[in-house]
Every structure is written in structure tokens, then in C-alpha cells.
Design a protein around this motif. Structure first.
Motif, PDB file in Angstrom:
ATOM      1  N   SER A   1       0.819  -1.214   0.000  1.00  0.00           N
ATOM      2  CA  SER A   1       0.000   0.000   0.000  1.00  0.00           C
ATOM      3  C   SER A   1       0.856   1.269   0.000  1.00  0.00           C
ATOM      4  O   SER A   1       0.366   2.338  -0.344  1.00  0.00           O
ATOM      5  CB  SER A   1      -0.936  -0.004   1.214  1.00  0.00           C
ATOM      6  N   ARG A   2       2.104   1.148   0.349  1.00  0.00           N
ATOM      7  CA  ARG A   2       3.007   2.302   0.369  1.00  0.00           C
ATOM      8  C   ARG A   2       3.599   2.604  -1.008  1.00  0.00           C
ATOM      9  O   ARG A   2       4.277   3.613  -1.181  1.00  0.00           O
ATOM     10  CB  ARG A   2       4.159   2.052   1.343  1.00  0.00           C
TER      11      ARG A   2
ATOM     12  N   ARG B   1      -1.137   4.422  -5.643  1.00  0.00           N
ATOM     13  CA  ARG B   1      -1.542   3.941  -4.317  1.00  0.00           C
ATOM     14  C   ARG B   1      -3.054   4.001  -4.107  1.00  0.00           C
ATOM     15  O   ARG B   1      -3.596   3.316  -3.246  1.00  0.00           O
ATOM     16  CB  ARG B   1      -0.833   4.750  -3.239  1.00  0.00           C
TER      17      ARG B   1
ATOM     18  N   CYS C   1       3.569   2.676  -5.443  1.00  0.00           N
ATOM     19  CA  CYS C   1       2.984   2.601  -6.771  1.00  0.00           C
ATOM     20  C   CYS C   1       3.562   1.345  -7.416  1.00  0.00           C
ATOM     21  O   CYS C   1       4.732   1.015  -7.193  1.00  0.00           O
ATOM     22  CB  CYS C   1       3.353   3.829  -7.584  1.00  0.00           C
TER      23      CYS C   1
ATOM     24  N   ASN D   1      -4.055  -5.017  -1.690  1.00  0.00           N
ATOM     25  CA  ASN D   1      -3.076  -4.666  -0.666  1.00  0.00           C
ATOM     26  C   ASN D   1      -3.161  -5.580   0.556  1.00  0.00           C
ATOM     27  O   ASN D   1      -2.157  -5.795   1.237  1.00  0.00           O
ATOM     28  CB  ASN D   1      -3.251  -3.211  -0.245  1.00  0.00           C
TER      29      ASN D   1
ATOM     30  N   ARG E   1       8.079   4.142  -4.738  1.00  0.00           N
ATOM     31  CA  ARG E   1       7.293   5.179  -4.062  1.00  0.00           C
ATOM     32  C   ARG E   1       6.836   6.231  -5.072  1.00  0.00           C
ATOM     33  O   ARG E   1       5.811   6.877  -4.884  1.00  0.00           O
ATOM     34  CB  ARG E   1       8.121   5.858  -2.978  1.00  0.00           C
TER      35      ARG E   1
END
Length: 122
Positions: free
Chosen positions: A30-31, A53, A33, A73, A99
Motif C-alpha cells: 500500500s506504500r 496507491r 505505486c 493490498n 514510491r
């Protein structure tokens, strides 16, 4: 550190379907891309699809309408559903995580897997 392991590749005839999976470990997806890129010998990487995200997806023009990227996720897993496959889709497909969405879109992610081969015969 994120470890990515792709699965689901194989050989199909044109018009067939495959679903690729990418299992992530080491950190929560979930953190990040995430996305898929592909490569054939002697050619540059091609971005196939990316998802940010929040679940917003972007596709390469040649796969739009045929491929669907999704993420779970809770399972730390990324998917790529590929329908109406064409011989030009033949490549090694890699899972990507970063990220920054820009790095995923550029097929230059911080993290990528070992790849899974997709072969489409005419």
C-alpha cells in the motif's frame, strides 16, 4: 526493501488469456505505486500498466482495453489480467514497485522481480 515474485506466465495462442500475479514481501504494497513492464531480447523495456496507491491505472496504448491491472493490498499482491493476447505481447513480464509513480511509468523502478515469460503464438 521489497521482494517481488512474478507468476502466471505461459504459452498461449493468439486470442487467449493469462493472469499474472506478483507477490510482494518485505514491506506493505500500500506504500508503493506498482506496475508491469516487459522486455524482449535486444529491445528496450516497455511499460505495460501502472497503478498508483489509490488504485488509479494507466496503460500502454497497445494494451488498453485488453489488459487490466489490479492490486490487493491485503494480500500484498499485484495482478495483470491479459485478454485477447497477440503475438506482439510475447515478452518477459516484470513486476515493478516504487514510491514514485514516475519511476514505475518509466520502467525504472527501485524494485522489480525476476520476470515471468509470456509467449503468444499465431
Amino acid at each position: 526493501q521489497v521482494q517481488l515474485v512474478e507468476s502466471g506466465g505461459g504459452s498461449v495462442q493468439a486470442g487467449g488469456s493469462l493472469k499474472l500475479s506478483c507477490a510482494a514481501s518485505g514491506d506493505t504494497t500500500s506504500r508503493y505505486c506498482m506496475g508491469w513492464f516487459r522486455q524482449t531480447p535486444g529491445k528496450e523495456r516497455e511499460g505495460v500498466a501502472a497503478i498508483d496507491r489509490y488504485g488509479s491505472a494507466t496503460y500502454r496504448y497497445s494494451v488498453e482495453g485488453r489488459f487490466t491491472i489490479s492490486r490487493d493490498n491485503a494480500k500484498n499482491t499485484l495482478y495483470l489480467r491479459m485478454n485477447s493476447l497477440e503475438p506482439d505481447d510475447t515478452a518477459t513480464y516484470y513486476c515493478a514497485a516504487d514510491r514514485l509513480l514516475s519511476r514505475v511509468l518509466a520502467s525504472r523502478p527501485t524494485y522489480s522481480g525476476q520476470g515471468t515469460q509470456v509467449t503468444v503464438s499465431s
